[in-house]
Design an enzyme around this catalytic site. Structure first.
Site, PDB file in Angstrom:
ATOM      1  N   LYS A  24      57.339  48.788  45.969  1.00 30.99           N
ATOM      2  CA  LYS A  24      58.248  49.581  45.133  1.00 30.99           C
ATOM      3  C   LYS A  24      59.555  49.861  45.879  1.00 30.99           C
ATOM      4  O   LYS A  24      60.648  49.669  45.337  1.00 30.99           O
ATOM      5  CB  LYS A  24      57.558  50.894  44.740  1.00 30.99           C
ATOM      6  CG  LYS A  24      58.341  51.682  43.720  1.00 30.99           C
ATOM      7  CD  LYS A  24      57.631  52.984  43.346  1.00 30.99           C
ATOM      8  CE  LYS A  24      56.393  52.699  42.541  1.00 30.99           C
ATOM      9  NZ  LYS A  24      55.609  53.901  42.249  1.00 30.99           N
ATOM     10  N   ARG A  94      56.910  59.271  45.190  1.00 32.05           N
ATOM     11  CA  ARG A  94      55.925  58.280  44.707  1.00 32.05           C
ATOM     12  C   ARG A  94      55.434  57.381  45.827  1.00 32.05           C
ATOM     13  O   ARG A  94      56.194  57.019  46.714  1.00 32.05           O
ATOM     14  CB  ARG A  94      56.555  57.345  43.671  1.00 32.05           C
ATOM     15  CG  ARG A  94      56.966  57.972  42.391  1.00 32.05           C
ATOM     16  CD  ARG A  94      57.819  56.953  41.643  1.00 32.05           C
ATOM     17  NE  ARG A  94      58.589  57.561  40.604  1.00 32.05           N
ATOM     18  CZ  ARG A  94      58.282  57.473  39.306  1.00 32.05           C
ATOM     19  NH1 ARG A  94      57.252  56.787  38.927  1.00 32.05           N
ATOM     20  NH2 ARG A  94      59.040  58.066  38.421  1.00 32.05           N
ATOM     21  N   GLY A 103      48.172  53.192  39.808  1.00 29.39           N
ATOM     22  CA  GLY A 103      47.430  54.425  39.535  1.00 29.39           C
ATOM     23  C   GLY A 103      46.477  54.853  40.629  1.00 29.39           C
ATOM     24  O   GLY A 103      45.775  55.847  40.480  1.00 29.39           O
ATOM     25  N   MET A 105      47.176  55.739  43.778  1.00 25.29           N
ATOM     26  CA  MET A 105      47.657  56.794  44.680  1.00 25.29           C
ATOM     27  C   MET A 105      48.483  57.800  43.900  1.00 25.29           C
ATOM     28  O   MET A 105      48.577  57.741  42.690  1.00 25.29           O
ATOM     29  CB  MET A 105      48.438  56.167  45.822  1.00 25.29           C
ATOM     30  CG  MET A 105      47.530  55.432  46.787  1.00 25.29           C
ATOM     31  SD  MET A 105      48.442  54.656  48.082  1.00 25.29           S
ATOM     32  CE  MET A 105      49.319  53.394  47.220  1.00 25.29           C
ATOM     33  N   ARG A 338      58.435  45.170  39.333  1.00 24.41           N
ATOM     34  CA  ARG A 338      57.501  44.442  40.199  1.00 24.41           C
ATOM     35  C   ARG A 338      56.956  43.259  39.403  1.00 24.41           C
ATOM     36  O   ARG A 338      57.068  43.235  38.170  1.00 24.41           O
ATOM     37  CB  ARG A 338      56.350  45.353  40.642  1.00 24.41           C
ATOM     38  CG  ARG A 338      55.541  45.871  39.484  1.00 24.41           C
ATOM     39  CD  ARG A 338      54.467  46.827  39.932  1.00 24.41           C
ATOM     40  NE  ARG A 338      53.859  47.484  38.782  1.00 24.41           N
ATOM     41  CZ  ARG A 338      53.121  48.555  38.848  1.00 24.41           C
ATOM     42  NH1 ARG A 338      52.890  49.146  39.991  1.00 24.41           N
ATOM     43  NH2 ARG A 338      52.590  49.075  37.760  1.00 24.41           N
ATOM     44  N   HIS A 456      46.247  53.137  32.649  1.00 23.71           N
ATOM     45  CA  HIS A 456      45.536  52.664  33.845  1.00 23.71           C
ATOM     46  C   HIS A 456      44.368  51.755  33.513  1.00 23.71           C
ATOM     47  O   HIS A 456      44.176  50.717  34.127  1.00 23.71           O
ATOM     48  CB  HIS A 456      44.999  53.859  34.635  1.00 23.71           C
ATOM     49  CG  HIS A 456      46.080  54.595  35.328  1.00 23.71           C
ATOM     50  ND1 HIS A 456      46.111  55.955  35.418  1.00 23.71           N
ATOM     51  CD2 HIS A 456      47.183  54.152  35.937  1.00 23.71           C
ATOM     52  CE1 HIS A 456      47.189  56.307  36.062  1.00 23.71           C
ATOM     53  NE2 HIS A 456      47.855  55.236  36.393  1.00 23.71           N
ATOM     54  N   SER A 765      27.704  20.613  57.949  1.00 23.11           N
ATOM     55  CA  SER A 765      28.067  21.524  56.867  1.00 23.11           C
ATOM     56  C   SER A 765      27.730  22.933  57.342  1.00 23.11           C
ATOM     57  O   SER A 765      26.586  23.206  57.721  1.00 23.11           O
ATOM     58  CB  SER A 765      27.274  21.177  55.605  1.00 23.11           C
ATOM     59  OG  SER A 765      27.620  22.069  54.581  1.00 23.11           O
ATOM     60  N   CYS A 832      29.118  25.174  53.059  1.00 23.28           N
ATOM     61  CA  CYS A 832      28.346  25.297  51.826  1.00 23.28           C
ATOM     62  C   CYS A 832      27.729  26.678  51.663  1.00 23.28           C
ATOM     63  O   CYS A 832      26.960  26.916  50.746  1.00 23.28           O
ATOM     64  CB  CYS A 832      27.290  24.208  51.731  1.00 23.28           C
ATOM     65  SG  CYS A 832      26.024  24.370  52.994  1.00 23.28           S
ATOM     66  N   TYR A 852      35.840  19.662  53.150  1.00 25.76           N
ATOM     67  CA  TYR A 852      35.552  20.228  51.835  1.00 25.76           C
ATOM     68  C   TYR A 852      34.934  21.617  51.949  1.00 25.76           C
ATOM     69  O   TYR A 852      34.438  22.018  53.018  1.00 25.76           O
ATOM     70  CB  TYR A 852      34.614  19.314  51.030  1.00 25.76           C
ATOM     71  CG  TYR A 852      33.214  19.241  51.586  1.00 25.76           C
ATOM     72  CD1 TYR A 852      32.239  20.182  51.219  1.00 25.76           C
ATOM     73  CD2 TYR A 852      32.850  18.246  52.494  1.00 25.76           C
ATOM     74  CE1 TYR A 852      30.959  20.134  51.744  1.00 25.76           C
ATOM     75  CE2 TYR A 852      31.579  18.191  53.025  1.00 25.76           C
ATOM     76  CZ  TYR A 852      30.639  19.152  52.644  1.00 25.76           C
ATOM     77  OH  TYR A 852      29.387  19.109  53.169  1.00 25.76           O
TER      78      TYR A 852
HETATM   79  C1  PEP Z   1      23.674  29.036  54.372  1.00 22.85           C
HETATM   80  O1  PEP Z   1      22.892  29.517  55.171  1.00 22.85           O
HETATM   81  O2  PEP Z   1      24.890  29.316  54.350  1.00 22.85           O
HETATM   82  C2  PEP Z   1      23.204  28.126  53.323  1.00 22.85           C
HETATM   83  C3  PEP Z   1      24.048  27.526  52.511  1.00 22.85           C
HETATM   84  O3  PEP Z   1      21.871  27.973  53.185  1.00 22.85           O
HETATM   85  P1  PEP Z   1      20.930  29.028  52.463  1.00 22.85           P
HETATM   86  O4  PEP Z   1      21.812  30.028  51.799  1.00 22.85           O
HETATM   87  O5  PEP Z   1      20.125  28.260  51.493  1.00 22.85           O
HETATM   88  O6  PEP Z   1      20.153  29.576  53.598  1.00 22.85           O
END
Ligand code: PEP
Ligand code: MG
Length: 879
Positions: A24, A94, A103, A105, A338, A456, A765, A832, A852
């Site tokens: 702000k 403000r 809203g 604060m 904003r 709000h 992974s 993963c 990935y």
């Molecule tokens: C992990 O441990 O991050 C994973 C993907 O395997 P799980 O959640 O199946 O233990």
């Protein structure tokens, strides 16, 4: 003595100083420099706020001094003086953090009024009514916000006076009625605070700044910060601005407007205002305001000027603006601008439109949409059939789209309690209050009786992607009895209703909801994200259905197929149990033989669903006792089916029990004890791939992933089993098939010795769920029970199981990636764990140079956008 500048006049700042001046403050400075009519003022910096906390919640002398200096300056430029009975200066105080927190604060208006100044104000403006209206508002706000008194006391007094003089609206009260209100307010203050209402405006000012700093740490602000990844250490700035009055009669007013429709993204001025009112009347939803287009009739000159400035601001900031304005006796002022909060649909449309209008490029467009918001696009709509016979009981304003169905609860606490029990909950409130945020988080939808589209509840719900209907005057809420009435019908706590946040309809029944259709803008925008991002996005899927859903959402492969989910299937569990209770290898092999064709079938249908895309299949991970019953009754039944005694089955189950199964006999440890399991799964994976490649002409290269290794020798052991069976199967089939064997990195030791592990692993992974668990030593299953205490004590701000701990777990990942690639230059690395769908963790994965991230199907679009944003912020190619 340090000489830090803590206070900045508006003409000393600019838009790039957000970190110091808050959003702000920086924008007020920018508007001042652009020559837009902004009431003069100054900003106390966020650094003053951090210092306030460091100093033990006091404003230090040097900051106070700088505030007084800026005040002198303000008095000079305005020609007014705080506390003067000739020409008094009144100011607003403000909050304004780096990121907007609507809203959350505190705000204090009309500061500088006291018993004498109010009389002068009345004389100067020739309007006693206005003067006393301003004073009673100030007393109310100061007492509530600064001194922590219950605001209901003041609301009750106002209602009593209104009733006694027969006034319907606040605006019906006369000057002498308002004098009476002021008298009673002051008496209430004295009674509770045991002192007179403070008359010294400088005391009022410093106390108010203090209160705004303090409000940075109020519970609702803390929750909002956690939801929006805003660090506590940022602090808030405070803006002190000379007051302009929207409550000076029929040529005055105040409002809030957006340069585009924040619900749909349509390019049209969208907003609301009230004639003869002050700002909080609009946002607090106490009076229901008028559409901004009416201003053209009421005050045409102001409207014209307003449109011109709004357009200029949008072009200047290259984004949809959310502006607060006040008109004081025909003169227009901007109090704030904003980048406006908006629904996910609107965000996508605006981003695409801005590119097509030539205002921004595709890279800039990426940063206009919050990845987490995309979630709400994937939220449900009503089932058409369910809607046919549905009964509309009321209609309010469609504040935030989506459909919701649930049981009604009348306060945040009840909603939270029932929501956490797994009930679908709708929060119903008479009017909107920021304290409701906790209830809104768990609710499917929010319904309020009063309030406009900028109240709000509306703003916060849109940000969260929560279905919300506001200003629904048809219903009468009795919060004490926890009921609402509409057309003579009573709805009690726990009764079902349904809401349509896109039309504003409220239905008196439970209506089934269905998954949404995704709009054209989504497709265009996401295709740009895909062009930009370098990180690939895969999905965690264990069934063909999930895999197909993930492909629709743009997944490029499967990063984790958890095979245990297939074991739980009703048809298979018996064979799985036979395998577990087997007394010897032969018995176990026989049970596994039954599972083989089923697993082969599972994998084949997943490969087919993925249409040749990469698929990583993980070998069995959880401890075996998870597949066995725990209740005596169930044990007896299973023992009968298995042809063994109850006693022996119970003994087997007892022997499998572990004190801490998460650290127990699971992952690769199972294959080390029972190589037959890995052998069966390896065979099924390879046979299925050969089969599908043949039938469909794909070139599937299965990626077989071994979980929970901590030592390369574990990996080597299991890998040898797989290689042996895979090569046999391939040889027997007479066709070529490539496959890869890799591992999860989820035990810290594996990360620490990743150079050795990479000798055997063709890919890594990161299983960041387990890696977080084992790095912190927090059980994944139990940490939730005590992490709240960590947030309260400010030890952690976020759940490390949701948002990757970059300093600790991240360091292990960085080390493992480096070490791994030292051994194997072309090592493919991904994530993963749950973090694969969390935007800040995706950004981290991008920076680390991973190939990935993999996440659940519904988070795939989130990850795609987060990956594109990461590339825009830190381009890989220029590194
Ligand atoms: C992990 O441990 O991050 C994973 C993907 O395997 P799980 O959640 O199946 O233990
Ligand atoms: Mg794991």
């Amino acid at each position: 003595m340090e000489n830090i500048k803590y206070v900045y006049l508006f003409n000393e700042g600019n838009a790039s100083m957000k970190n110091l001046l808050g959003g702000k403050g920086a924008n007020l400075a920018e508007m001042t420099n652009l020559g837009i009519p902004v009431p003069e003022g100054f900003t106390v910096s966020t650094e003053a706020c951090t210092k306030y906390y460091k100093d033990g919640k006091v404003i230090s002398e040097d900051v106070v001094e700088q505030i007084y200096e800026a005040l002198n300056n303000l008095e000079e430029v305005t020609g007014k003086k705080l506390g003067s009975i000739e020409n008094p200066l009144l100011v607003s105080v403000r909050s304004g953090a780096r990121a907007s927190m609507p809203g959350m604060m505190d705000t204090i208006l009309n500061l500088g009024l006291n018993d004498e100044v109010v009389a002068t104000l009345g004389k100067l403006t020739n309007n006693d009514r206005f003067a006393y209206d301003s004073y009673r508002r100030f007393i109310h706000m100061f007492s509530d916000v600064v001194m922590g008194m219950d605001k209901r006391k003041f609301e009750d007094i106002l209602d009593e006076v209104k009733e006694s003089v027969g006034a319907k609206f606040d605006t019906d009260l006369t000057a002498s009625d308002l004098k009476e209100v002021v008298k009673r307010y002051k008496a209430a203050y004295k009674k509770e605070m045991r002192e007179e209402f403070p008359q010294d405006p400088k005391v009022q000012l410093i106390e108010s700044i203090n209160a705004v700093f303090r409000s940075w740490d109020n519970p609702r602000a803390i929750i909002y910060r956690r939801l929006n990844d805003i660090p506590g250490e940022w602090g808030t700035a405070v803006n002190i601005q000379s007051m302009v009055f929207g409550n000076m009669g029929e040529t005055s007013g105040t409002g809030v407007a957006f340069t585009r429709n924040p619900a749909t993204g349509e390019k049209e001025m969208f907003g609301e205002y009230l004639i003869n009112a002050q700002g909080e009347d609009v946002v607090a939803g106490i009076r229901t305001p008028q559409s901004i287009s009416r201003l053209e009739e009421d005050l045409p000159e102001c409207y014209k000027q307003f449109l011109q400035i709004a357009d200029r601001l949008e072009k200047h900031y290259k984004d949809m603006q959310d502006m607060e304005f006040t008109i004081e006796q025909g003169k227009l002022y901007f109090l704030q601008t904003r980048n406006g909060k908006r629904t996910a649909q609107a965000a996508l449309k605006i981003a695409v439109d801005l590119v097509e209008e030539g205002l921004i490029n595709k890279e800039e467009a990426m940063l206009k949409v919050d990845p987490k918001q995309l979630d709400s696009l994937l939220h449900p709509n009503f089932d058409e059939n369910g809607l046919e016979n549905a009964r509309v009981i009321a209609k309010g304003l469609p504040a935030s789209p989506g459909a919701a169905c649930g049981k009604v609860y009348f306060n945040a606490e009840d909603a939270k309690a029932h929501g956490e029990l797994g009930e679908k909950v709708i929060l119903v409130r008479a009017e909107t209050s920021p304290e409701d945020i906790e209830g809104m988080v768990v609710a499917e939808g929010v319904l309020t009786v009063r309030g406009g589209m900028t109240s709000h509840a509306a703003v916060v719900a849109r940000g969260m992607g929560r279905c919300c209907v506001v200003g629904c005057g048809d219903i009468k809420v009795n919060e004490d009895e926890k009921t609402f009435e509409v057309n003579g019908e009573i709805f009690k706590e726990g009764d079902y209703i349904s809401l349509d946040g896109s039309t504003g309809f409220v239905y008196g029944d439970a209506i089934k909801t269905v998954e949404p259709e995704i709009s054209g803008h989504f497709g265009i925008f996401m295709s740009w994200a895909d062009e930009i991002r370098k990180l690939k996005v895969r999905t965690n899927a264990d069934t063909p259905r999930d895999a197909a859903q993930a492909i629709k959402f743009g997944a490029e492969g499967i990063g984790l197929c958890r095979t245990e989910h297939m074991f739980f299937d009703e048809e298979r569990i018996f064979a799985v149990r036979e395998m577990i209770v087997a007394e010897n290898e032969n018995q176990r092999k026989r049970a596994l033989e039954k599972l083989l064709p089923m697993q082969r079938e599972d994998f084949a249908s997943i490969y087919e669903a993925m249409e040749g895309r990469a698929v990583t299949i993980r070998l069995l991970d959880p401890p075996l006792h998870e597949f066995l019953p725990t209740e005596d009754e169930d044990i007896a039944e299973l023992a009968k089916d298995l042809g063994i005694t109850f006693q022996s089955l119970r003994f087997k189950i007892e022997s499998l029990k572990e004190v801490n199964p998460m650290m127990g006999h699971r992952g690769c440890r199972l294959s080390i004890s029972y190589p037959e399991i890995a052998e069966m799964q390896g065979r099924a994976i390879i046979e299925a791939a050969i089969d599908v490649n043949k039938r469909k002409g794909f070139n599937i290269v299965p990626e077989i992933m071994i979980p929970l290794i901590g030592d390369v020798k574990e990996l080597e052991f299991v890998k040898n089993i797989i290689v042996k069976v895979a090569n046999e199967v391939i040889k027997d089939s007479g066709v070529e098939l490539q496959y890869k064997i890799g591992t999860m990195i989820e035990v810290p030791r594996a990360a620490l010795t990743a150079d050795e592990v990479a000798k055997e692993a063709e890919f890594f992974s990161f299983g960041t769920n387990d890696l977080t668990q084992m790095t912190f030593g927090f059980s994944r299953d139990d940490a939730g029970k005590f992490l709240n205490n960590y947030y309260d004590k400010k030890i952690y701000e976020a759940d490390p199981f949701q948002k990757l701990d970059q300093n600790g777990v991240g360091k292990l990942m960085e080390m493992a990636t480096k070490l791994g690639r030292q051994t194997r230059k072309d090592l493919k690395v991904g994530i993963c764990g749950e973090h694969g769908g969390d935007p800040s963790s995706v950004e981290f994965a991008h920076k680390l140079g991973l190939e990935y991230v993999s996440c659940s199907p519904y988070r795939v679009p989130v990850a795609r956008l987060a990956a594109a944003q990461a590339e825009v912020k830190n381009p890989r190619s220029t590194k």
